[in-house]
Design a protein around this motif. Sequence first.
Motif, PDB file in Angstrom:
ATOM      1  N   PHE A   1       0.858  -1.080  -0.033  1.00 31.48           N
ATOM      2  CA  PHE A   1       0.119  -0.128  -0.158  1.00 31.48           C
ATOM      3  C   PHE A   1       0.751   1.078  -0.042  1.00 31.48           C
ATOM      4  O   PHE A   1       1.676   1.510   0.931  1.00 31.48           O
ATOM      5  N   LEU A   2       0.785   1.931  -1.150  1.00 32.08           N
ATOM      6  CA  LEU A   2       1.876   2.945  -1.270  1.00 32.08           C
ATOM      7  C   LEU A   2       1.269   4.552  -1.574  1.00 32.08           C
ATOM      8  O   LEU A   2       0.012   4.181  -2.164  1.00 32.08           O
ATOM      9  N   GLY A   3       1.940   5.356  -1.223  1.00 40.79           N
ATOM     10  CA  GLY A   3       1.209   6.924  -1.576  1.00 40.79           C
ATOM     11  C   GLY A   3       2.199   8.033  -0.939  1.00 40.79           C
ATOM     12  O   GLY A   3       2.946   7.553   0.236  1.00 40.79           O
ATOM     13  N   PRO A   4       2.286   8.984  -1.415  1.00 35.18           N
ATOM     14  CA  PRO A   4       2.947  10.059  -0.588  1.00 35.18           C
ATOM     15  C   PRO A   4       2.568  10.389   0.811  1.00 35.18           C
ATOM     16  O   PRO A   4       1.374   9.925   1.168  1.00 35.18           O
ATOM     17  N   ASN A   5       3.146  10.903   1.638  1.00 36.72           N
ATOM     18  CA  ASN A   5       2.672  11.626   2.813  1.00 36.72           C
ATOM     19  C   ASN A   5       1.492  12.254   2.743  1.00 36.72           C
ATOM     20  O   ASN A   5       1.320  12.991   1.801  1.00 36.72           O
ATOM     21  N   GLY A   6       0.363  11.896   3.675  1.00 38.33           N
ATOM     22  CA  GLY A   6      -0.819  12.801   3.617  1.00 38.33           C
ATOM     23  C   GLY A   6      -1.633  11.850   2.390  1.00 38.33           C
ATOM     24  O   GLY A   6      -2.872  12.490   2.322  1.00 38.33           O
ATOM     25  N   ALA A   7      -1.392  11.097   1.841  1.00 37.32           N
ATOM     26  CA  ALA A   7      -2.083  10.410   0.882  1.00 37.32           C
ATOM     27  C   ALA A   7      -3.575   9.767   1.382  1.00 37.32           C
ATOM     28  O   ALA A   7      -4.408   9.549   0.494  1.00 37.32           O
ATOM     29  N   GLY A   8      -3.620   9.491   2.369  1.00 32.32           N
ATOM     30  CA  GLY A   8      -4.564   8.754   2.990  1.00 32.32           C
ATOM     31  C   GLY A   8      -4.580   7.372   3.463  1.00 32.32           C
ATOM     32  O   GLY A   8      -5.690   6.638   3.575  1.00 32.32           O
ATOM     33  N   LYS A   9      -3.329   7.017   3.689  1.00 26.53           N
ATOM     34  CA  LYS A   9      -3.152   5.419   3.645  1.00 26.53           C
ATOM     35  C   LYS A   9      -3.680   5.001   5.034  1.00 26.53           C
ATOM     36  O   LYS A   9      -4.346   4.164   5.596  1.00 26.53           O
ATOM     37  N   SER A  10      -3.185   5.870   6.206  1.00 31.42           N
ATOM     38  CA  SER A  10      -3.659   5.467   7.515  1.00 31.42           C
ATOM     39  C   SER A  10      -4.984   5.533   7.583  1.00 31.42           C
ATOM     40  O   SER A  10      -5.547   4.703   8.418  1.00 31.42           O
TER      41      SER A  10
ATOM     42  N   GLU B   1      12.631  -1.996  -0.453  1.00 37.18           N
ATOM     43  CA  GLU B   1      11.946  -3.289   0.310  1.00 37.18           C
ATOM     44  C   GLU B   1      10.609  -3.880  -0.198  1.00 37.18           C
ATOM     45  O   GLU B   1      10.397  -5.018  -0.318  1.00 37.18           O
ATOM     46  N   MET B   2       9.784  -2.785  -0.654  1.00 39.32           N
ATOM     47  CA  MET B   2       8.245  -3.028  -1.191  1.00 39.32           C
ATOM     48  C   MET B   2       8.819  -4.156  -2.332  1.00 39.32           C
ATOM     49  O   MET B   2       7.952  -4.986  -2.799  1.00 39.32           O
ATOM     50  N   ALA B   3       9.789  -3.439  -3.161  1.00 34.95           N
ATOM     51  CA  ALA B   3       9.891  -4.092  -4.681  1.00 34.95           C
ATOM     52  C   ALA B   3      10.409  -5.640  -4.395  1.00 34.95           C
ATOM     53  O   ALA B   3      10.269  -6.388  -5.288  1.00 34.95           O
TER      54      ALA B   3
ATOM     55  N   GLU C   1      10.923   2.487  -7.177  1.00 35.76           N
ATOM     56  CA  GLU C   1      11.211   3.979  -6.727  1.00 35.76           C
ATOM     57  C   GLU C   1      11.103   4.788  -7.705  1.00 35.76           C
ATOM     58  O   GLU C   1      10.454   6.191  -7.699  1.00 35.76           O
ATOM     59  N   GLU C   2      11.720   4.598  -8.815  1.00 33.44           N
ATOM     60  CA  GLU C   2      11.622   5.368 -10.037  1.00 33.44           C
ATOM     61  C   GLU C   2      10.197   5.715 -10.642  1.00 33.44           C
ATOM     62  O   GLU C   2       9.916   6.819 -10.912  1.00 33.44           O
ATOM     63  N   ALA C   3       9.589   4.451 -10.595  1.00 37.33           N
ATOM     64  CA  ALA C   3       7.995   4.512 -11.201  1.00 37.33           C
ATOM     65  C   ALA C   3       7.249   5.177 -10.208  1.00 37.33           C
ATOM     66  O   ALA C   3       6.357   6.132 -10.432  1.00 37.33           O
ATOM     67  N   PHE C   4       7.466   5.089  -8.886  1.00 39.18           N
ATOM     68  CA  PHE C   4       6.546   5.731  -7.927  1.00 39.18           C
ATOM     69  C   PHE C   4       6.824   7.123  -7.785  1.00 39.18           C
ATOM     70  O   PHE C   4       5.892   8.045  -7.963  1.00 39.18           O
TER      71      PHE C   4
END
Length: 316
Positions: A32-41, A188-190, A286-289
Amino acid sequence: MIEARDLAKSYAGKAAVSGLSFDVRPGTVTGFLGPNGAGKSTTMRLMLGLDTGAGTCTFDGKPFTAYAEPMREVGALLEAKPFHPTRTARNHLLMLATSNRIPAQRVDEVLGLVGLADVAGKKPSTFSLGMGQRLGLAAALLGNPHTLILDEPANGLDPQGIHWLRELLKALANEGRSVFVSSHLLSEMALMADELVVIGKGRMIANGPVEDFTKLSVRNHVLVRTPQAGELASLIGAKLAGVGSVQRTGDSELTVTGLEANAVGDLAFDNRIRVHELSTHNATLEEAFLEITGNAAEYTAHAPAAAPTTPQEGAR
């Protein structure tokens, strides 16, 4: 099986999560990925019924709140060190075990599994962040659940701990469990994730296998070194017909998108063009993200402006 449908939540009129729908299949680690503040939590709290909002989330067909002994079904770690300050680590887990009718012997099993057997009699208030994460993970594993929801479980772990966590989560997924894990450690996610859910500003950006996500990056290309770069570039451009690109990056170097390396090699061979190097560069996660979520970042830092230089006294 986790099935999330149309999850949504707003704070003070601003959408934190907007219409998120996805599945987490048994036997997979879903990142589950997203920038800070993306709404993950917020999304994870909605999934577990800890926040009120719109949409539904079921675990094997039932919402989390419908289970009488939820720790036997779903193991969750949403925040670091959520422990009573006066209980020992073992007593903290015993309390949780009792409330879910889990045998006391399971407490010692999970303490050993996460590497805390030697400090079971100590209070978590004395633990480091990494040790607190291990205890939180022990609590998530206590009921031997078939589903795990983990928010930044590697936070505070040292490199050995991160490696241990990766292998543990992969092993749990290989047993047929559904593992849903958020992390900012993209390297790590990769190595860990089979599938991804990527969000930005509360909205879905991508959902599917990791390799499909990285294929979206424009950083995927074929590198060609040849003394006949101009001639080969013209041939490739004609073959691409506007679908893809070929660029001169040096006197004898090209980068090509839209053609795979074997097609470029065949084209060079058919036209008697000598090739010194032909290699494929695949974008990292990381590059794609960073590329795909760049416009979805809530907070963007800028490099500080260079301080003005002043001439030294006495300089001529």
